[in-house]
Design a protein around this motif. Sequence first.
Motif, PDB file in Angstrom:
ATOM      1  N   PHE A 108       0.817  -1.206   0.000  1.00 53.09           N
ATOM      2  CA  PHE A 108       0.000   0.000   0.000  1.00 53.09           C
ATOM      3  C   PHE A 108       0.855   1.262   0.000  1.00 53.09           C
ATOM      4  CE2 PHE A 108      -2.079   3.405   2.468  1.00 53.09           C
ATOM      5  CZ  PHE A 108      -3.118   3.683   1.604  1.00 53.09           C
ATOM      6  N   VAL A 109       1.967   1.243   0.708  1.00 55.28           N
ATOM      7  CA  VAL A 109       2.820   2.421   0.812  1.00 55.28           C
ATOM      8  C   VAL A 109       3.366   2.839  -0.554  1.00 55.28           C
ATOM      9  CG1 VAL A 109       4.994   1.178   1.242  1.00 55.28           C
ATOM     10  CG2 VAL A 109       4.636   3.475   2.231  1.00 55.28           C
ATOM     11  N   ASP A 110       3.398   1.905  -1.499  1.00 56.90           N
ATOM     12  CA  ASP A 110       3.902   2.215  -2.834  1.00 56.90           C
ATOM     13  C   ASP A 110       2.788   2.547  -3.824  1.00 56.90           C
ATOM     14  OD1 ASP A 110       6.579   1.707  -2.101  1.00 56.90           O
ATOM     15  OD2 ASP A 110       6.263  -0.455  -2.333  1.00 56.90           O
ATOM     16  N   SER A 111       1.536   2.498  -3.383  1.00 52.24           N
ATOM     17  CA  SER A 111       0.416   2.789  -4.277  1.00 52.24           C
ATOM     18  C   SER A 111       0.294   4.297  -4.495  1.00 52.24           C
ATOM     19  CB  SER A 111      -0.888   2.235  -3.696  1.00 52.24           C
ATOM     20  OG  SER A 111      -1.241   2.905  -2.499  1.00 52.24           O
ATOM     21  N   GLU A 115      -2.421   7.702  -6.178  1.00 51.49           N
ATOM     22  CA  GLU A 115      -3.811   8.117  -6.272  1.00 51.49           C
ATOM     23  C   GLU A 115      -4.470   7.725  -7.590  1.00 51.49           C
ATOM     24  OE1 GLU A 115      -4.918  11.996  -4.983  1.00 51.49           O
ATOM     25  OE2 GLU A 115      -3.363  12.068  -3.443  1.00 51.49           O
ATOM     26  N   ASP A 116      -3.716   7.655  -8.669  1.00 53.89           N
ATOM     27  CA  ASP A 116      -4.305   7.221  -9.937  1.00 53.89           C
ATOM     28  C   ASP A 116      -4.828   5.794  -9.825  1.00 53.89           C
ATOM     29  OD1 ASP A 116      -3.745   9.651 -11.055  1.00 53.89           O
ATOM     30  OD2 ASP A 116      -1.971   8.988 -12.169  1.00 53.89           O
ATOM     31  N   GLN A 117      -4.089   4.946  -9.120  1.00 55.83           N
ATOM     32  CA  GLN A 117      -4.550   3.585  -8.890  1.00 55.83           C
ATOM     33  C   GLN A 117      -5.795   3.574  -8.010  1.00 55.83           C
ATOM     34  OE1 GLN A 117      -0.976   1.939  -7.160  1.00 55.83           O
ATOM     35  NE2 GLN A 117      -0.334   1.022  -9.100  1.00 55.83           N
ATOM     36  N   TRP A 118      -5.797   4.369  -6.957  1.00 58.03           N
ATOM     37  CA  TRP A 118      -6.960   4.435  -6.069  1.00 58.03           C
ATOM     38  C   TRP A 118      -8.207   4.834  -6.860  1.00 58.03           C
ATOM     39  CZ3 TRP A 118      -4.601   8.077  -1.768  1.00 58.03           C
ATOM     40  CH2 TRP A 118      -3.479   7.436  -1.206  1.00 58.03           C
ATOM     41  N   GLN A 119      -8.046   5.835  -7.719  1.00 56.31           N
ATOM     42  CA  GLN A 119      -9.196   6.333  -8.484  1.00 56.31           C
ATOM     43  C   GLN A 119      -9.707   5.274  -9.453  1.00 56.31           C
ATOM     44  OE1 GLN A 119     -10.759   9.153  -7.937  1.00 56.31           O
ATOM     45  NE2 GLN A 119     -12.277   8.805  -9.553  1.00 56.31           N
ATOM     46  N   ALA A 120      -8.785   4.592 -10.133  1.00 52.94           N
ATOM     47  CA  ALA A 120      -9.188   3.556 -11.080  1.00 52.94           C
ATOM     48  C   ALA A 120      -9.926   2.419 -10.365  1.00 52.94           C
ATOM     49  CB  ALA A 120      -7.969   3.010 -11.813  1.00 52.94           C
ATOM     50  N   LEU A 121      -9.423   2.017  -9.207  1.00 50.30           N
ATOM     51  CA  LEU A 121     -10.069   0.959  -8.432  1.00 50.30           C
ATOM     52  C   LEU A 121     -11.412   1.420  -7.890  1.00 50.30           C
ATOM     53  CD1 LEU A 121      -6.905  -0.376  -6.593  1.00 50.30           C
ATOM     54  CD2 LEU A 121      -8.304  -1.673  -8.227  1.00 50.30           C
ATOM     55  N   TYR A 122     -11.501   2.669  -7.480  1.00 52.82           N
ATOM     56  CA  TYR A 122     -12.771   3.229  -7.008  1.00 52.82           C
ATOM     57  C   TYR A 122     -13.821   3.194  -8.105  1.00 52.82           C
ATOM     58  CZ  TYR A 122     -16.055   7.003  -5.790  1.00 52.82           C
ATOM     59  OH  TYR A 122     -17.181   7.759  -5.561  1.00 52.82           O
ATOM     60  N   GLU A 123     -13.447   3.612  -9.301  1.00 54.28           N
ATOM     61  CA  GLU A 123     -14.414   3.718 -10.385  1.00 54.28           C
ATOM     62  C   GLU A 123     -14.957   2.359 -10.808  1.00 54.28           C
ATOM     63  OE1 GLU A 123     -12.654   5.953 -13.528  1.00 54.28           O
ATOM     64  OE2 GLU A 123     -12.665   7.843 -12.392  1.00 54.28           O
ATOM     65  N   ILE A 124     -14.119   1.341 -10.804  1.00 57.85           N
ATOM     66  CA  ILE A 124     -14.572   0.048 -11.317  1.00 57.85           C
ATOM     67  C   ILE A 124     -15.177  -0.844 -10.240  1.00 57.85           C
ATOM     68  CG2 ILE A 124     -12.454  -1.332 -11.054  1.00 57.85           C
ATOM     69  CD1 ILE A 124     -13.015  -2.270 -14.001  1.00 57.85           C
ATOM     70  N   ASN A 125     -14.897  -0.546  -8.978  1.00 58.02           N
ATOM     71  CA  ASN A 125     -15.395  -1.407  -7.909  1.00 58.02           C
ATOM     72  C   ASN A 125     -16.513  -0.795  -7.072  1.00 58.02           C
ATOM     73  OD1 ASN A 125     -13.636  -3.929  -7.868  1.00 58.02           O
ATOM     74  ND2 ASN A 125     -12.093  -2.312  -7.931  1.00 58.02           N
ATOM     75  N   LEU A 126     -16.659   0.521  -7.081  1.00 56.87           N
ATOM     76  CA  LEU A 126     -17.669   1.134  -6.221  1.00 56.87           C
ATOM     77  C   LEU A 126     -18.452   2.252  -6.905  1.00 56.87           C
ATOM     78  CD1 LEU A 126     -18.886   1.151  -3.372  1.00 56.87           C
ATOM     79  CD2 LEU A 126     -17.105   2.788  -2.709  1.00 56.87           C
ATOM     80  N   ARG A 127     -17.749   3.188  -7.526  1.00 58.62           N
ATOM     81  CA  ARG A 127     -18.428   4.354  -8.092  1.00 58.62           C
ATOM     82  C   ARG A 127     -19.467   3.959  -9.125  1.00 58.62           C
ATOM     83  NH1 ARG A 127     -17.167   8.122 -12.349  1.00 58.62           N
ATOM     84  NH2 ARG A 127     -17.858  10.251 -11.862  1.00 58.62           N
ATOM     85  N   HIS A 128     -19.169   2.972  -9.965  1.00 55.99           N
ATOM     86  CA  HIS A 128     -20.136   2.579 -10.990  1.00 55.99           C
ATOM     87  C   HIS A 128     -21.408   2.011 -10.358  1.00 55.99           C
ATOM     88  CE1 HIS A 128     -18.986  -1.628 -10.290  1.00 55.99           C
ATOM     89  NE2 HIS A 128     -20.088  -1.932 -10.934  1.00 55.99           N
ATOM     90  N   ILE A 129     -21.277   1.364  -9.193  1.00 59.83           N
ATOM     91  CA  ILE A 129     -22.458   0.850  -8.500  1.00 59.83           C
ATOM     92  C   ILE A 129     -23.365   2.008  -8.094  1.00 59.83           C
ATOM     93  CG2 ILE A 129     -23.266  -0.343  -6.430  1.00 59.83           C
ATOM     94  CD1 ILE A 129     -20.886  -2.157  -6.583  1.00 59.83           C
ATOM     95  N   THR A 139      -3.406  -6.033  -2.050  1.00 58.73           N
ATOM     96  CA  THR A 139      -4.556  -5.464  -2.772  1.00 58.73           C
ATOM     97  C   THR A 139      -5.443  -4.730  -1.768  1.00 58.73           C
ATOM     98  OG1 THR A 139      -5.718  -7.580  -2.613  1.00 58.73           O
ATOM     99  CG2 THR A 139      -4.561  -7.136  -4.664  1.00 58.73           C
ATOM    100  N   VAL A 140      -4.835  -3.920  -0.948  1.00 56.28           N
ATOM    101  CA  VAL A 140      -5.518  -3.258   0.162  1.00 56.28           C
ATOM    102  C   VAL A 140      -6.636  -2.343  -0.325  1.00 56.28           C
ATOM    103  CG1 VAL A 140      -5.205  -1.587   2.026  1.00 56.28           C
ATOM    104  CG2 VAL A 140      -3.543  -3.430   1.710  1.00 56.28           C
ATOM    105  N   VAL A 141      -6.377  -1.549  -1.341  1.00 59.64           N
ATOM    106  CA  VAL A 141      -7.369  -0.578  -1.809  1.00 59.64           C
ATOM    107  C   VAL A 141      -8.550  -1.295  -2.462  1.00 59.64           C
ATOM    108  CG1 VAL A 141      -7.744   1.409  -3.316  1.00 59.64           C
ATOM    109  CG2 VAL A 141      -5.593   1.180  -2.065  1.00 59.64           C
TER     110      VAL A 141
END
Length: 292
Positions: free
Chosen positions: A109-112, A114-128, A163-165
């Motif tokens: 996680f320390v190496d992740s 924000e672009d990754q966070w946003q991409a994961l957000y959009e495909i796993n939660l925001r679209h819902i 795969t914390v995020v």
Amino acid sequence: MTIAQEQSLLGLAGKVALITGGGAGIGRATAELFAQAGMRVAVAEIDPERAANVRRTLEDAGCDCLVSVADVRDGPQVVALLDDIATRFARLDVLVNNVGDFLGIKGEFVDSHEDQWQALYEINLRHIFHVTRAAIPLMQRSGDGGSIINLSTVEAFRGIPLTVVYSAFNAAITGFTQSLAVELGQYGIRVNAIAPETTNSAQITATPRVPPENRENLKRWFPIGRFGEGSDSAGAALFLASDLLSGWVSGTTVFVDGGALAAGAWMRMPNDDWTHLPIISRDGYTPRSAKE
């Protein structure tokens, strides 16, 4: 028992379902099973080839279907999709929010970033959020209640490194499911989630990765000794879609995991004894050399 009698037992014949990501894997299996239950099926699929393939399959099965090439991460496309469903079917009874992916993003996680966070957000939660918000008015319009089914993962209910995020956004699906179930119950709309363990799909080809000489490990990883298949989660979705089968089930998560979460850390050893402190010298996918 005839097909008509089986459909009558489920009470789903003629009802309309929308399945996102319905061109492959769990979504595809769900679309086909819903069609067998006599439902009219709408599918949103981002890949044109998969969309064309599932359209042919559903039409060949005699299903009244609407298959749209759409990216459900995009709000305007979602609104257009629901408008098309309203025009075609004039109702919506079941929504399956199936899209989700860890996007191959693995690492500390320390190496992740924000672009990754946003991409994961959009495909796993925001679209819902997008799809569900657009679908609710159409569900309410019929006055017959409805069922919203959110695909999560067993990793939302246990710790997973690297795969914390991804895990965090899927854990959020639980809160969304529970709270929305409370909010929509007054309209007779039930909201539940399905949390699969590792399932063979378009994203994950689990079983073929295990060499034949290592297949014995499957009975150690899962109490029901195999990886999941799309049909496993599709069956859970059919249960949650049917008011006759699950009419008083709302705000909960159905685990489709072969008993893995219940087992916790417990695994069977090669001598068929049990341990919760396994010693593993190499992952179960990779064959061992003769020296090991």
